[in-house]
Design an enzyme around this catalytic site. Structure first.
Site: not given
Length: 238
Positions: A31, A33, A40, A77, A121-122, A170, A193, A196
């Site tokens: 991942d 962030d 983030e 967001r 990554s998201g 993912k 972490d 997701n």
């Protein structure tokens, strides 16, 4: 799963027989962030719009698993980022984004042992692609912010694989990458972490929680709570 055992201070394992052999694995997926890097990115971009607190609250709830629809939470967001300039993205990358301790060391050790490295990554391609090039990673997948005339529009662009890289994507990305390089998911390591990350961690042979949310830490085979990412190497024979 067996109850967690403290392998060393700040390093916990459950259901893992140590020492492991790094060469038994073929892929490591990170991942981005708060795992590979210290921030983030969406929260730091929001700072330029004067909306960091609002965006960070949504991020925190999503990472804790309190928001079940990750795609919708990300769209909310990103909509709040409308009007932020591309110059601010560059500022975030240059001035706020740092590799987490041990990140470069762990990537190098994995590459030296023959593993391929995936960043999934998201977060956003603006940062993921720069990190891919900086660390010579093999694969990267993340979300693409729409930028028109040097400003964010508040929207994300669809990509060839789909619309948003969420937990399900993912997982699919990890599985497809394993298929591409010809290994079993049991030969993959997944580090994350937030909530997701759980789906990809669930299909990998070795799941690693890095300074993670409680829900993630509880389900991972390895939890690193102190020190850098390279503490994972303590579980492997030299």
């Amino acid at each position: 799963m067996t109850s967690p055992t403290e392998f060393a201070p700040g390093l916990t394992v459950q259901g893992v027989q140590t020492p492991l052999n790094l060469r038994d694995f073929k892929l490591i997926a990170f991942d981005m962030d708060s795992t590979l890097i210290n921030i983030e990115c969406v929260d730091e971009i929001a700072d330029a719009a004067g909306r960091k607190a609002e965006v960070a609250a949504i991020t925190e709830a999503a990472m804790r698993g309190e928001i079940t629809d990750y795609k919708e939470s990300l769209r909310q967001r990103v909509a709040l980022l409308k009007g932020v300039t591309e110059e601010h993205l560059a500022h975030v990358y240059r001035s706020r984004l740092r590799l987490n301790p041990g990140a470069a060391e762990l990537v190098l050790a994995c590459k030296a042992a023959g593993l391929k490295v995936l960043l999934v990554s998201g977060g956003f391609t603006y940062f993921a692609e720069r990190l891919r090039d900086r660390l010579a990673l093999d694969f990267a997948r993340s979300n693409q912010l729409e930028i028109v005339d040097g400003q964010l529009t508040g929207r994300l662009l669809d990509q060839s694989w789909g619309d948003i890289c969420d937990g399900a994507m993912k997982r699919e990305t990890l599985l497809r990458t394993c298929s591409l390089i010809g290994c079993s998911p049991s030969q993959a390591i997944a580090m994350g972490d937030g909530a997701n990350d759980l789906e990809m961690m669930g299909v990998a042979g070795l799941s690693v929680a890095y300074r993670a949310k409680p829900k993630v830490r509880a389900q991972a085979k390895v939890a690193i709570d102190m020190g850098g990412l390279d503490r994972l190497l303590e579980l492997f024979q030299p």
